[in-house]
Design an enzyme around this catalytic site. Structure first.
Site, PDB file in Angstrom:
ATOM      1  N   LYS A 163      -8.891 -47.368  50.769  1.00  0.00           N
ATOM      2  CA  LYS A 163      -9.968 -46.492  51.247  1.00  0.00           C
ATOM      3  C   LYS A 163     -11.262 -46.889  50.540  1.00  0.00           C
ATOM      4  O   LYS A 163     -11.272 -47.116  49.328  1.00  0.00           O
ATOM      5  CB  LYS A 163      -9.614 -45.035  50.931  1.00  0.00           C
ATOM      6  CG  LYS A 163     -10.603 -44.025  51.503  1.00  0.00           C
ATOM      7  CD  LYS A 163     -10.130 -42.594  51.203  1.00  0.00           C
ATOM      8  CE  LYS A 163     -11.030 -41.552  51.861  1.00  0.00           C
ATOM      9  NZ  LYS A 163     -10.565 -40.171  51.584  1.00  0.00           N
ATOM     10  N   SER A 173      -7.153 -34.657  52.646  1.00  0.00           N
ATOM     11  CA  SER A 173      -7.643 -35.902  53.241  1.00  0.00           C
ATOM     12  C   SER A 173      -6.639 -37.040  53.334  1.00  0.00           C
ATOM     13  O   SER A 173      -6.885 -38.020  54.032  1.00  0.00           O
ATOM     14  CB  SER A 173      -8.878 -36.399  52.467  1.00  0.00           C
ATOM     15  OG  SER A 173     -10.025 -35.702  52.898  1.00  0.00           O
ATOM     16  N   SER A 227     -10.110 -37.094  55.540  1.00  0.00           N
ATOM     17  CA  SER A 227     -11.088 -38.150  55.581  1.00  0.00           C
ATOM     18  C   SER A 227     -10.506 -39.564  55.492  1.00  0.00           C
ATOM     19  O   SER A 227     -11.197 -40.530  55.815  1.00  0.00           O
ATOM     20  CB  SER A 227     -12.071 -37.949  54.422  1.00  0.00           C
ATOM     21  OG  SER A 227     -11.418 -38.127  53.179  1.00  0.00           O
TER      22      SER A 227
END
Lengths: 492, 503
Positions: A76, A175, A151
C-alpha cells in the site's frame, strides 16, 4: 497456490523467482484495475535475480532463514520504501521519494520477499471505497463498476486479481477488513503494537496498524509472523521480539473448548442486509457444528464507536498532516511561492489536499481547538476507554467474537460519494476493534446473489492473533470450495 | 542603570516579573532521534553546515516516529530535584500544533498539563537579602529549527531541530530587574553545576523570556503583562526588564493601557519593541502525542538521580561560610560558577598537601579569586578553566603570602603576570623581584633615612604619640616608597614604632 507450494516449485526448478516475478509484473502492467500507483520493475527484477543466485547456490529454498523467499508482494502506497516514490495517493506527495524504508517492508524484504510496487488507496487512507485517490479510483477485481472497498482497495484488488501474490494494507477503522470482505480475500488487522508503524505515513497514530492481505489465512500468518514484534523505532510496539504466529495458526482449534461471542448490538441493529446476515448465520452454524459454543455477548458502547472514531481519528490526522505545509512536503507551485505572506502561502499549499482529507483536517482542527477540546477530543477518549472495557468484559465470556465486516457487499462507484455520513456509518462493525486495539480479520464466508463476496469478521483479545488465524484457517479450509464456486460462478 | 532616574517617578508602582528559561540539555543525542545534540566532530550543532545534522526523524519525513531519549528524562529529574520540585510519576508528552517553516512536523512535542517537575524553588540573594523564588514547573520539549531571513526569502536550518530542552518557569514573584538577574544567575549556576546544560549563552543554551507587568503598590490584582522574548544575556534581560517597567509605568501614568503582547529587546537602542499582540496568539490545540507512550518514573529512579547529584551552589555556599569561615559575599562569588568553585577547591587541596589547612588557606585564596581574578573573568566573559591561570599559581602565591615572602601587592602583581603568561610562580617572582623584604638589616637603614628626612613629623609624634598614632602610617608609606613596595608592612610598622618611641 500458497507460499509453501511456490517454495516447492522453486525447489523442483519448475519455477524460478525471476519467472514468477515477471509473471506478476506483466499482470500488473497489463491490468486495468488502477491498483498500482508505482511499479518498481527494475528493483523487483534485481531482487528476483539475486534470489535465483541464492537458490542456485543453496540448491533449495532456505525456508528457515528466508520464510518469504522469492514471494512477489505489493505494498500500500502509505508505507515507505527507500528510493521508491510514496504518494499516499495524494497530490501532496506526488513526487515524494522517501530516504528510508518502513520497518514492515524492511522485514518482509529481509525475509526474502520481492517488492513489485506500490498500491493505490484512498488519499492518506481516508475513505472506505477507494474513490478518494488523487490518482483515480480502483476497480473491483471481479465486478467492474463496483468499489473494491477502502482504504486499502488497491491491496485487496491486486491480490484478488493476481497482480501480486500478497500485499500489505493498513487499517485505521476497517481499511484492511472492508476491502478484504468486498473483494473476497483474507485481510487482517493485527493487535495494535504488533507491527511497527515506523514508515507508515500516519493517518491516526493511535488506531493505524499494518496488516497482510492474502489469498489464504496460512499465508497471512506467514507474513504477519515475519513483520510482528518489537521495533526500537516505534515506542508503541509490543516489547515482545517474536511471536510464533504460524505454528499457532496451523493448529486445529480445540472446538469443544471454544466459545464464540455473538455481539447483540452487531446483529439486532446496524442495517445488515439479509444476504450478509444469512451468510454470517450460516458461518456461525458451521462453528457450532464443529463443537464450538455460541455465546451472546453485549458491547453496549458500540453505538458511540463511529462518533468517537470520527473525533479521535480526524483530530490525530489534522496534526499528522501538518507537515504537508509546502516547506518540505506538499504541493508548492508558483502560485504558492507568489503568496504575499506566510498565511497565504499555507492556504495555497494546503488546497492541494483532496476534499475528503480537507473535510477531516477541518473537523479535527475544530475538535482539538481551545474551548472544544474537552467536549470532543477528551470526551471521545473517555468513551473510547468504555468501548475497550466492553470488549474486556465480553472476553471473560468468550474467546473469539464473530461478526460481519460490513452491513452490505460492495456497492457501485459513485453510489455513496455524495453522502459522507453513510460512508462513515459503513465502518460501524470494524471501528470498535481499532478503538480497542484488538486483532481482527476478515475471511471470505460467502457471496450475495450477484456473486459479490461477503467477509466474516473474527475479533479476539490483544495478542490472540495466532488463535484468530487458527479459527479462520479451519473455517477457510472447510469453505474454500463454497467461496470459489460463488465467485467463479459470477465471473462466467 | 540608565533608566534608574526615571524609575523614581514610578514609586507608587511595583513590578511583577516571571521568567521562562529554555535550557538546552547537554545530552549526546537529540530528544527523539539519534542525531548528535551537542557536538559533531568537535563543532557545535549550530556551527556545522545547515541541515547536515538532521535525519528523516528530526526532519519530519512522513512516516517517521519519535522515540524518547531516556537521558532527557533523567536530566529533567536532575533539574527538578536541584530546584526542590515534586517529580511527576506519570509523564505524558503532548503535541503543540502550529505552523511555522522551522517547525518541521507542524507541531512541537512538549509537555502540557502534566510537566515532569512542579512546585519547587531556588534561593537568590540581592545585596544581603536572601529570597526563595518559586519554580512553577519544568517541562521537557524539543527545540525547533532555525529560520534564517535574508531579504526576500527565508531558509530553514534543522540542525538543532529536536535538540532537547527543559523549560523552567518561575512564579511571578520577582520584583525588580536586579532580582530577575540574580534569579537567572542562580538558575544558571544550578543547571551547569548538575551537568545538564553546557551553559553556552552565545549558542542559546540558556534563553530567557520575561513576563513583565506593573501594578499599584500593594495591589492584589496583577497588571496586564508583556512578554519579552528570547533574550540570551543576563545583562540584556535586566536592561530589557528595566526599560519595560519604566515604559509600562509611563504608559499608565499617561492615561494609557498596557496591551498584552509579545515584545522583543533591541540591545542597540536599549528598548523593547512590540512583535505581536494577543489577538494574533495561537490556539496550539494541545493533545497527548499518540506516537509516544507515557513515561513512568518510580521512586527508585528518583533516588538514583538524587544520589548522583553533586553539591549544589547553595549547599556549597553555606559550607564555605560555615566551615571555611568565608564571607557570604566571597562564598557567593566563588559558587556563582561551578568552574570557579571547582578551581577554588583544587587550590585548597594543593595547600593541604603543603601543610596548610583548608580553613587557614581559604580566606587568602578567596581574597585573590574574588578580587582581581573574578574581575578579569567578568571582563573577558570566560570561565576560569579557559584562562592560563592554574590552581598551582594560587596555592604557590598563598604559600608565599603566608611565609611573608610576598606582600599582598606583590601577590596581585604576580597574578596579573600569570594571567597573561601562565608562567610558573617561581619564574615570575625571581624575574620580577617580587619577594618581600622582611630582613631587619635591610629595612633599618631605610627607616633611618626617612626619620632623618622628616623631623617635623617625628617631633609631632614624639610630643603626643597617642594622638598622633596615625603618623606611623605616614612613615610606613615613606619606607614602602623607598623600598619599591617590597617591605613587609607588618614588620615595618613594628620597627618604625619602636624606633620612634626609642627616640
Amino acid at each position: 497456490m500458497k507460499i509453501s507450494e511456490i517454495h516447492d516449485a522453486f525447489d523442483q526448478k519448475t519455477l524460478s523467482v525471476l519467472q514468477i516475478t515477471q509473471q506478476y509484473l506483466a499482470a500488473a502492467q497489463a491490468s486495468k484495475h488502477n491498483a498500482f500507483l508505482t511499479i518498481c520493475d527494475q528493483r523487483a527484477l534485481d531482487q528476483a535475480r539475486k534470489a535465483d543466485q541464492v537458490l542456485a547456490r543453496e540448491g533449495k529454498v532456505p525456508r528457515e532463514k528466508l520464510p518469504l523467499f522469492g514471494i512477489p508482494l505489493a505494498i500500500k502506497d502509505l508505507l515507505t520504501i527507500e528510493g521508491v516514490r510514496t504518494t499516499c495517493a495524494s497530490k501532496m506527495l506526488e513526487n515524494y521519494v522517501p530516504p528510508y524504508t518502513s520497518t514492515a517492508v524492511a522485514r518482509l524484504e529481509a525475509a526474502g520477499a520481492i517488492t513489485l510496487g506500490k498500491l493505490n488507496m484512498d488519499e492518506f487512507a481516508m475513505g472506505g471505497s477507494n474513490e478518494n485517490s488523487a490518482f483515480g479510483p480502483v476497480e473491483h477485481p471481479t465486478h467492474p463498476g463496483y468499489v473494491p472497498g477502502g482504504s486499502s482497495g488497491g491491496s485487496a484488488t491486486a491480490v484478488k486479481a493476481k497482480l501480486c501474490f500478497a500485499s500489505l494494507g493498513t487499517d485505521t477503522g476497517g481499511s484492511i477488513r472492508l476491502p478484504a470482505s468486498y473483494c473476497g480475500v483474507v485481510g487482517m488487522k493485527p493487535t495494535y503494537g504488533m507491527i511497527s508503524r515506523f514508515g507508515l505515513v500516519a493517518f491516526a497514530s493511535s488506531l493505524d496498524q499494518v496488516g497482510p492481505m492474502t489469498e489464504t489465512v496460512e499465508d497471512a500468518a506467514r507474513l504477519l509472523e515475519v513483520m510482528a514484534g518489537n521495533d526500537p523505532l516505534d515506542s508503541t510496539t509490543t516489547p515482545t521480539k517474536n511471536f510464533p504466529i504460524l505454528s499457532e495458526a496451523m493448529k486445529e482449534p480445540n472446538w469443544s473448548g471454544l466459545r464464540i461471542g455473538i455481539p447483540q448490538e452487531y446483529t439486532s441493529k446496524g442495517g445488515l442486509t439479509p444476504e450478509v446476515d444469512r451468510a454470517i448465520q450460516k458461518s456461525l452454524k458451521w462453528f457450532e457444528a464443529q463443537g464450538a459454543k455460541l455465546v451472546p455477548v453485549s458491547l453496549p458502547h458500540t453505538k458511540y464507536a463511529v462518533s468517537i472514531y470520527y473525533i479521535v481519528a480526524v483530530s490525530e490526522a489534522s496534526s499528522n498532516l501538518s507537515r504537508m505545509d509546502g516547506v518540505r512536503f506538499g504541493v508548492r507551485n508558483k502560485d504558492a511561492d507568489q503568496a504575499p505572506n506566510l498565511a497565504g502561502f499555507y492556504k495555497k499549499v494546503r488546497s492541494g489536499f483532496g476534499p475528503e482529507v480537507k473535510r477531516r483536517i477541518i473537523l479535527g482542527t475544530f475538535a482539538l481547538s481551545s474551548g472544544y477540546y474537552d467536549a470532543y477530543y477528551k470526551r471521545a477518549c473517555q468513551v473510547r476507554r468504555l468501548v475497550k472495557n466492553d470488549f474486556d468484559q465480553a472476553f471473560t465470556q468468550c474467546d473469539v467474537i464473530a461478526a460481519p465486516v460490513s452491513q452490505s457487499t460492495a456497492f457501485k462507484r459513485g453510489e455513496k460519494l455524495s453522502d459522507p455520513l453513510a460512508m462513515y456509518l459503513n465502518d460501524i462493525f470494524t471501528i470498535p476493534a481499532n478503538l480497542a486495539g484488538l486483532p481482527a480479520l476478515s475471511v471470505p464466508c460467502g457471496a450475495d446473489s450477484r456473486g459479490l463476496s461477503i467477509g466474516l469478521q473474527l475479533m479476539g483479545p490483544q495478542y490472540s492473533d495466532g488463535k484468530l488465524l487458527s479459527v479462520a484457517r479451519a473455517f477457510e479450509v472447510a469453505h474454500s470450495a463454497d467461496t470459489a464456486t460463488a465467485q467463479s460462478g459470477a465471473r462466467s | 542603570m540608565s533608566h534608574q532616574h526615571r524609575l523614581d517617578t514610578g514609586a507608587e508602582f511595583e513590578a511583577v516579573i516571571g521568567l521562562e528559561v529554555h535550557c538546552q540539555l547537554a545530552t549526546e543525542s537529540k530528544i527523539f532521534c539519534s542525531c548528535p545534540a551537542r557536538r559533531v566532530e568537535g563543532k557545535s550543532v549550530s556551527e556545522i553546515a545547515p541541515n547536515l545534522n538532521s535525519c528523516p526523524i528530526c526532519a519530519a519525513h512522513p512516516g517517521t516516529l519519535p522515540v524518547l531519549n531516556r537521558k532527557v528524562v533523567e536530566y529533567a529529574i536532575r533539574a527538578g530535584l536541584a530546584t526542590h520540585c515534586t517529580i511527576a510519576k506519570n509523564n505524558v508528552f503532548a503535541r503543540k500544533n502550529y505552523f511555522y517553516p522551522d517547525l518541521p512536523k507542524g507541531y512541537q512535542i512538549s509537555q502540557y498539563d502534566k510537566p515532569i517537575c512542579e512546585n519547587g524553588f531556588i534561593e537568590i540573594s540581592t545585596g544581603s537579602v536572601l529570597r526563595k523564588i518559586p519554580i512553577q514547573r519544568i517541562h521537557m520539549e524539543e527545540d525547533a529549527g532555525k529560520s534564517v531571513h535574508s531579504g526576500s526569502y527565508t531558509t530553514v536550518n534543522l540542525n538543532r531541530a529536536g535538540v532537547p530542552l527543559v523549560e523552567i518557569v518561575s512564579g511571578p514573584d520577582l520584583r525588580s530587574a536586579e532580582e530577575a538577574g540574580a534569579y537567572l544567575r542562580a538558575l544558571y549556576a544550578i543547571v551547569t553545576y548538575i551537568g545538564i546544560c553546557d551553559g553556552n549563552l552565545q549558542e542559546g543554551n540558556f534563553r530567557c523570556d520575561a513576563n513583565v507587568s506593573v501594578m499599584p503598590k500593594g495591589s492584589k490584582v496583577l497588571g496586564t503583562r508583556a512578554e519579552i522574548k528570547n533574550v540570551n544575556s543576563f545583562k540584556f534581560v535586566e536592561k530589557a526588564i528595566e526599560y519595560e517597567i519604566v515604559r509600562q509605568i509611563s504608559v499608565i501614568q499617561g492615561g494609557g493601557k498596557i496591551v498584552q503582547e509579545t515584545r522583543t529587546y533591541d540591545a542597540d537602542q536599549d528598548i523593547t519593541i512590540s512583535m505581536r499582540s494577543k489577538e494574533e496568539a495561537h490556539d496550539y490545540r494541545y493533545f497527548p502525542d499518540p506516537d509516544l507512550v507515557s513515561v513512568q518514573i518510580d521512586d527508585a529512579w528518583i533516588e538514583r538521580v538524587r544520589k548522583s547529584l553533586p553539591e549544589l551552589p547553595e549547599q556549597k555556599k553555606t559550607r564555605y561560610v560555615e566551615e571555611l569561615g568565608l564571607s557570604v559575599y566571597d562564598a557567593g562569588v566563588l559558587t556563582g560558577s561551578q568552574t570557579l568553585a571547582g578551581f577554588f577547591e583544587q587550590v585548597l587541596e594543593l595547600l593541604e598537601k603543603s601543610g596548610i589547612a583548608a580553613k587557614s588557606g581559604a580566606k587568602p585564596v578567596a581574597n585573590l579569586l574574588t578580587g582581581e581574578v573574578a574581575r578579569r573573568l567578568n571582563e573577558e566573559a570566560i570561565e576560569i578553566t579557559q584562562s592560563l591561570l592554574k590552581p598551582e599559581h594560587l596555592s604557590d602565591a598563598v604559600q608565599l603570602l603566608q611565609s611573608e615572602a610576598l606582600s599582598s601587592t606583590g601577590a596581585k602583581q604576580l597574578l596579573s603576570i600569570a594571567w597573561k603568561t601562565g608562567e610558573k610562580v617561581s619564574v615570575i617572582v625571581s624575574r620580577e623581584g617580587l619577594t618581600q623584604v622582611s630582613d631587619v638589616s635591610t629595612l633599618e637603614p631605610a627607616i633611618d633615612q626617612v626619620i632623618a628626612a622628616n623631623p617635623k613629623q617625628v617631633g609631632a609624634f614624639r610630643a603626643a604619640p597617642e594622638e598622633n598614632a596615625k603618623l606611623i602610617g605616614f612613615f610606613v608609606g615613606q619606607v614602602m616608597k623607598a623600598t619599591g613596595g617590597k617591605a613587609n608592612p607588618g614588620m615595618l610598622q613594628e620597627l618604625i614604632k619602636t624606633r620612634l618611641l626609642k627616640g
